[in-house]
Design a protein around this motif. Structure first.
Motif, mmCIF file in Angstrom:
data_model
loop_
_atom_site.group_PDB
_atom_site.id
_atom_site.type_symbol
_atom_site.label_atom_id
_atom_site.label_comp_id
_atom_site.label_asym_id
_atom_site.label_seq_id
_atom_site.Cartn_x
_atom_site.Cartn_y
_atom_site.Cartn_z
ATOM 1 N N ASN A 17 8.498 10.650 13.923
ATOM 2 C CA ASN A 17 7.900 10.396 12.609
ATOM 3 C C ASN A 17 6.376 10.525 12.620
ATOM 4 N N LEU A 18 5.876 11.549 13.287
ATOM 5 C CA LEU A 18 4.435 11.746 13.454
ATOM 6 C C LEU A 18 3.826 12.343 12.184
ATOM 7 N N SER A 19 2.748 11.735 11.734
ATOM 8 C CA SER A 19 2.011 12.218 10.561
ATOM 9 C C SER A 19 0.516 12.089 10.816
ATOM 10 N N LYS A 20 -0.240 12.970 10.165
ATOM 11 C CA LYS A 20 -1.701 12.881 10.219
ATOM 12 C C LYS A 20 -2.249 13.279 8.864
ATOM 13 N N ARG A 21 -3.083 12.399 8.340
ATOM 14 C CA ARG A 21 -3.728 12.619 7.049
ATOM 15 C C ARG A 21 -5.236 12.592 7.260
ATOM 16 N N TYR A 22 -5.918 13.583 6.686
ATOM 17 C CA TYR A 22 -7.381 13.621 6.644
ATOM 18 C C TYR A 22 -7.767 13.455 5.181
#
Length: 149
Positions: free
Chosen positions: A6-11
């Protein structure tokens, strides 16, 4: 084993990686394919502890990369094929990698052979390599470790 859950990255407002999960079994070689901006590099950067995920986890042998002593001996990552020092020879790049990780010096010749860089090419400066040769050298560095997991 490499496990991404469930890996996520938000900038800010931009969602670079959206809830991905996968497993890489020991002894496998895994590559990410996709268009520019798909999140391939961001995912690898999170796996290698260079970027903090917004959500989820990435582990190698059930440990975060940053918690593994000398992680370079456990996983090889190629983020940028042109990231080697242009003034060094291909052999020097691999020798420095093997010494830094505490690997057997014999791995240098093994990896040169695996990626098809001849002894003559290994003596050339990286700055004089073609893109394909740089990519093969980067792959050789990534294949240097002999992971246990």
């Amino acid at each position: 084993m490499i496990e991404v859950q469930n890996l996520s990255k938000r900038y800010g407002d931009h969602l670079a990686v959206d809830d991905i999960s996968f497993t890489c079994r020991p002894g496998s070689v895994t590559g990410f394919l996709g268009p520019n901006g798909a999140g391939k590099s961001t995912t690898l950067r999170m796996l290698a502890g260079l970027t903090i995920p917004t959500a989820g986890s990435a582990t190698i042998g059930s440990h975060r990369y940053t918690d593994i002593p000398n992680p370079g001996t456990q996983i090889g990552v190629l983020l940028d094929a042109s990231a080697q020092h242009n003034g060094r020879t291909g052999r020097e790049v691999l020798t420095i990698a093997s010494r830094t990780m505490g690997l057997d010096r014999g791995r240098v010749d093994q990896m040169l052979e695996v990626v098809g860089l001849s002894p003559k090419e290994a003596k050339r400066r990286v700055g004089n390599y073609s893109l394909g040769m740089r990519q093969r050298l980067g792959i050789a560095v990534a294949l240097m470790p002999t992971p246990r997991c």
